[in-house]
Design an enzyme around this catalytic site. Sequence first.
Site, PDB file in Angstrom:
ATOM      1  CG  ASN A  27     -14.464 -31.763  -8.473  1.00 35.51           C
ATOM      2  OD1 ASN A  27     -15.434 -31.591  -7.756  1.00 35.51           O
ATOM      3  ND2 ASN A  27     -13.632 -32.776  -8.314  1.00 35.51           N
ATOM      4  CG  HIS A  28     -10.700 -25.816  -9.745  1.00 33.95           C
ATOM      5  ND1 HIS A  28     -11.299 -26.121  -8.537  1.00 33.95           N
ATOM      6  CD2 HIS A  28      -9.471 -25.338  -9.430  1.00 33.95           C
ATOM      7  CE1 HIS A  28     -10.483 -25.836  -7.547  1.00 33.95           C
ATOM      8  NE2 HIS A  28      -9.349 -25.374  -8.058  1.00 33.95           N
ATOM      9  CE1 TYR A  58      -8.462 -30.913   0.373  1.00 36.74           C
ATOM     10  CE2 TYR A  58     -10.687 -31.360  -0.420  1.00 36.74           C
ATOM     11  CZ  TYR A  58      -9.549 -30.579  -0.429  1.00 36.74           C
ATOM     12  OH  TYR A  58      -9.500 -29.454  -1.227  1.00 36.74           O
ATOM     13  NE  ARG A 115      -1.988 -34.797 -16.791  1.00 38.45           N
ATOM     14  CZ  ARG A 115      -0.777 -34.468 -16.340  1.00 38.45           C
ATOM     15  NH1 ARG A 115      -0.644 -33.838 -15.180  1.00 38.45           N
ATOM     16  NH2 ARG A 115       0.287 -34.740 -17.062  1.00 38.45           N
ATOM     17  CD  GLU A 128     -14.666 -34.007  -2.354  1.00 43.68           C
ATOM     18  OE1 GLU A 128     -15.106 -34.749  -1.457  1.00 43.68           O
ATOM     19  OE2 GLU A 128     -14.743 -34.280  -3.564  1.00 43.68           O
ATOM     20  CB  SER A 179     -12.961 -28.011  -1.027  1.00 44.53           C
ATOM     21  OG  SER A 179     -13.282 -29.154  -1.780  1.00 44.53           O
ATOM     22  CE  LYS A 215      -9.107 -27.331   1.167  1.00 42.73           C
ATOM     23  NZ  LYS A 215      -8.312 -26.091   0.964  1.00 42.73           N
ATOM     24  NE  ARG A 227      -7.255 -31.408 -10.231  1.00 41.99           N
ATOM     25  CZ  ARG A 227      -7.572 -30.869  -9.072  1.00 41.99           C
ATOM     26  NH1 ARG A 227      -6.613 -30.502  -8.236  1.00 41.99           N
ATOM     27  NH2 ARG A 227      -8.813 -30.664  -8.738  1.00 41.99           N
ATOM     28  N   GLY A 285       1.424 -25.435  -7.060  1.00 39.19           N
ATOM     29  CA  GLY A 285       0.324 -26.303  -7.451  1.00 39.19           C
ATOM     30  C   GLY A 285      -0.397 -25.801  -8.689  1.00 39.19           C
TER      31      GLY A 285
END
Length: 323
Positions: A177-178, A148, A190, A126, A124, A152, A183, A12
């Site tokens: 967010n990175h 998600y 992206r 999130e 995350s 997490k 991506r 990833g």
Amino acid sequence: MTKNALITGISGQDGSYLAELLLDKGYNVYGLLRRLSSPNTSRIDHIIDSVELVQGDLSDQSSLDEAIRISEPDEVYNLAAQSFVGTSWNQPVHTADVTGIGVVRVLEAVRHFAPSARTYQASSSEMFGKVQETPQTEQTKFYPRSPYGFAKVFGYWACVNYRESYDMHISNGILFNHESPRRGIEFVTRKITDGVARIKNGLSDELRLGNLDARRDWGYAGDYVEAMWSMLQQGKPGDYVIATGETHSVQEFVELAFSRAGLDWEKYVVVDPKFVRPAEVQLLLGDPSKAKEVLGWKPKIKFKELVEMMVDADLKRFEGPKQ
């Protein structure tokens, strides 16, 4: 003495940058890779001869046990997950199994076969979801707004429990967010830069997006993997918010991306309700003070640089004859 590191999710975005970092530091790097008919190793093809790939899956305990036995790790970086928020709404059970329970499987493998290894868990922003305070810190209460997000949260608390119950060196990196040119195309950043490149090259005449008002704390993935490594070099494990401390809207990202290519975004962007999530996360803004103070970490790449880097990389992909 050369250290061994095992990275789940090595193929990833984050896994590829982390593998590069660890190789530069002289580590023996092992990467967990799911068995697929056509494995996607494009992000690590340039270093594939320098790492050892081990087949395994976060939904299969025996494969994780074997990966730990083979790699004999000093450090384990659990980056693997079903990592797309949008997909988690369509596949909530799968997301819960891999992104949530998968963490417990990794921790069990480490506990039984490499108990002295230091472990990093990719948590995350999130998890904050419907934010209870701004900016978000390590003490902010979680209020996830997607499968998600709650998967997490499960993984985060599993790490805290294993750390406290078994005296294991486990750290949670609560990464905001990175992004990067690596991506995945399904992520909005992206999707935007790829869309810009397609429009610039006459391959598309519109870009359909969801909520342009959503605001995020966007950083560069290459900076954030340095924070992951730093956490495992500390004498004591801990949990850290990794963020830039700045927030920008999706529309700001769009404006910068189109401007970089010399285009007027308003001529091409269409807001499509089908891309609006059932429960939207409107604002995420992290406070990285602890990471700066304890780890000595701070982001190097600014928002504008990040957007331009991604647009330039996608424009380059489409150089040459029109397809």
